[in-house]
Design an enzyme around this catalytic site. Structure first.
Site, mmCIF file in Angstrom:
data_model
loop_
_atom_site.group_PDB
_atom_site.id
_atom_site.type_symbol
_atom_site.label_atom_id
_atom_site.label_comp_id
_atom_site.label_asym_id
_atom_site.label_seq_id
_atom_site.Cartn_x
_atom_site.Cartn_y
_atom_site.Cartn_z
ATOM 1 N N CYS A 72 -52.885 -27.797 -61.363
ATOM 2 C CA CYS A 72 -54.044 -28.057 -62.204
ATOM 3 C C CYS A 72 -54.712 -29.328 -61.675
ATOM 4 O O CYS A 72 -54.033 -30.346 -61.462
ATOM 5 C CB CYS A 72 -53.617 -28.247 -63.654
ATOM 6 S SG CYS A 72 -54.951 -28.800 -64.724
ATOM 7 N N ASP A 109 -49.582 -24.359 -61.723
ATOM 8 C CA ASP A 109 -50.169 -23.116 -62.215
ATOM 9 C C ASP A 109 -49.609 -21.986 -61.363
ATOM 10 O O ASP A 109 -49.455 -22.130 -60.155
ATOM 11 C CB ASP A 109 -51.700 -23.146 -62.079
ATOM 12 C CG ASP A 109 -52.362 -24.058 -63.092
ATOM 13 O OD1 ASP A 109 -51.891 -24.111 -64.243
ATOM 14 O OD2 ASP A 109 -53.349 -24.708 -62.729
ATOM 15 N N VAL A 154 -55.518 -9.195 -40.819
ATOM 16 C CA VAL A 154 -55.004 -10.534 -41.092
ATOM 17 C C VAL A 154 -53.531 -10.567 -40.707
ATOM 18 O O VAL A 154 -52.751 -9.691 -41.115
ATOM 19 C CB VAL A 154 -55.181 -10.895 -42.579
ATOM 20 C CG1 VAL A 154 -54.587 -12.268 -42.878
ATOM 21 C CG2 VAL A 154 -56.647 -10.847 -42.972
ATOM 22 N N GLU A 155 -53.145 -11.570 -39.944
ATOM 23 C CA GLU A 155 -51.740 -11.737 -39.559
ATOM 24 C C GLU A 155 -50.995 -12.318 -40.765
ATOM 25 O O GLU A 155 -51.392 -13.339 -41.311
ATOM 26 C CB GLU A 155 -51.650 -12.654 -38.333
ATOM 27 C CG GLU A 155 -50.285 -12.683 -37.678
ATOM 28 C CD GLU A 155 -49.289 -13.541 -38.415
ATOM 29 O OE1 GLU A 155 -48.178 -13.045 -38.684
ATOM 30 O OE2 GLU A 155 -49.618 -14.696 -38.732
ATOM 31 N N SER A 156 -49.924 -11.652 -41.192
ATOM 32 C CA SER A 156 -49.296 -11.976 -42.477
ATOM 33 C C SER A 156 -48.580 -13.327 -42.514
ATOM 34 O O SER A 156 -48.576 -13.975 -43.562
ATOM 35 C CB SER A 156 -48.339 -10.863 -42.908
ATOM 36 O OG SER A 156 -47.272 -10.736 -42.002
ATOM 37 N N HIS A 199 -58.288 -22.164 -61.524
ATOM 38 C CA HIS A 199 -57.916 -20.784 -61.184
ATOM 39 C C HIS A 199 -59.047 -20.055 -60.469
ATOM 40 O O HIS A 199 -58.827 -19.363 -59.473
ATOM 41 C CB HIS A 199 -57.553 -19.991 -62.437
ATOM 42 C CG HIS A 199 -56.446 -20.580 -63.262
ATOM 43 N ND1 HIS A 199 -55.442 -21.370 -62.750
ATOM 44 C CD2 HIS A 199 -56.194 -20.474 -64.576
ATOM 45 C CE1 HIS A 199 -54.616 -21.717 -63.707
ATOM 46 N NE2 HIS A 199 -55.052 -21.196 -64.848
ATOM 47 N N GLU A 200 -60.244 -20.194 -61.008
ATOM 48 C CA GLU A 200 -61.403 -19.499 -60.433
ATOM 49 C C GLU A 200 -61.648 -19.943 -58.995
ATOM 50 O O GLU A 200 -61.920 -19.124 -58.117
ATOM 51 C CB GLU A 200 -62.651 -19.777 -61.282
ATOM 52 C CG GLU A 200 -62.567 -19.247 -62.703
ATOM 53 C CD GLU A 200 -61.887 -20.181 -63.705
ATOM 54 O OE1 GLU A 200 -61.960 -19.896 -64.908
ATOM 55 O OE2 GLU A 200 -61.276 -21.199 -63.290
#
Length: 190
Positions: free
Chosen positions: A88, A95, A110-112, A129-130
């Site tokens: 937060c 969070d 995308v390479e993981s 969060h957003e």
């Protein structure tokens, strides 16, 4: 007689291949940067195949890509991160979220491992969060340039209010199968 010779030769081939592979691995110069060591059909990957420290923050994290081996096909790739953590920005308290990311790859995937390290970089990063949810989506879009992407961020409640954040880049391509995210809405104890 010829069959026996061929059988003997054939039985030695796997061992010869294994020895050649081990010699190749032993010949890798570990002093060179990983970029020159790991190749995925035209991609230079600097994190895969070696020990890599987690980035200090998301801005410093490198998202790596590789050529899409099925570039001519329309399909969805899904990343699920059920234990995503950030801080937060006001209280510094942790969070937690369950992220579900679906994307339709274009020329790149995308390479993981780099993606996991990118997500790990949020553990000491303060953001709402957003911001976290949309930022992750935008970084993936910038790195891989997918045909389409959506992210669902199911944030666990703090202060009694769960916040779910959803973002997508537009309409999904026609004909692509989109499975449900598979995360139930928060119901509390009931």
């Amino acid at each position: 007689m010829a069959q026996k010779t061929n059988q003997k030769t054939a039985s030695k081939r796997p061992a010869a291949r294994k020895a050649a592979t081990l010699e190749t691995l032993d010949a890798i110069d570990r002093s060179k940067p990983a970029k020159s060591r790991v190749k995925a059909k035209g991609a230079s990957l600097t994190q895969l195949g070696r020990q890599t420290a987690a980035p200090a923050d998301p801005e410093r994290a490198t998202l790596e890509t590789a050529p899409n081996p099925q570039a001519g096909e329309l399909y969805v790739a899904r990343f699920t991160a059920p234990e995503f953590t950030s801080l937060c920005p006001v209280t510094g308290q942790p969070d937690f979220a369950h992220l579900v990311i679906d994307y339709v790859p274009g020329k790149l995937i995308v390479e993981s491992k780099s993606f996991k390290l990118f997500l790990t970089s949020f553990r000491n990063h303060g953001a709402f969060h957003e911001d976290c949810t949309v930022y992750i989506a935008k970084r993936l879009v910038a790195a891989a340039k997918p045909k389409w992407l959506r992210i669902a961020g199911y944030w666990y409640p703090r202060g009694g209010i769960p916040i779910d954040v959803f973002y997508q880049t537009g309409e999904p391509p026609k004909g692509v199968w989109l499975p449900e995210p598979g995360v139930a809405p928060y119901r509390g104890r009931g």
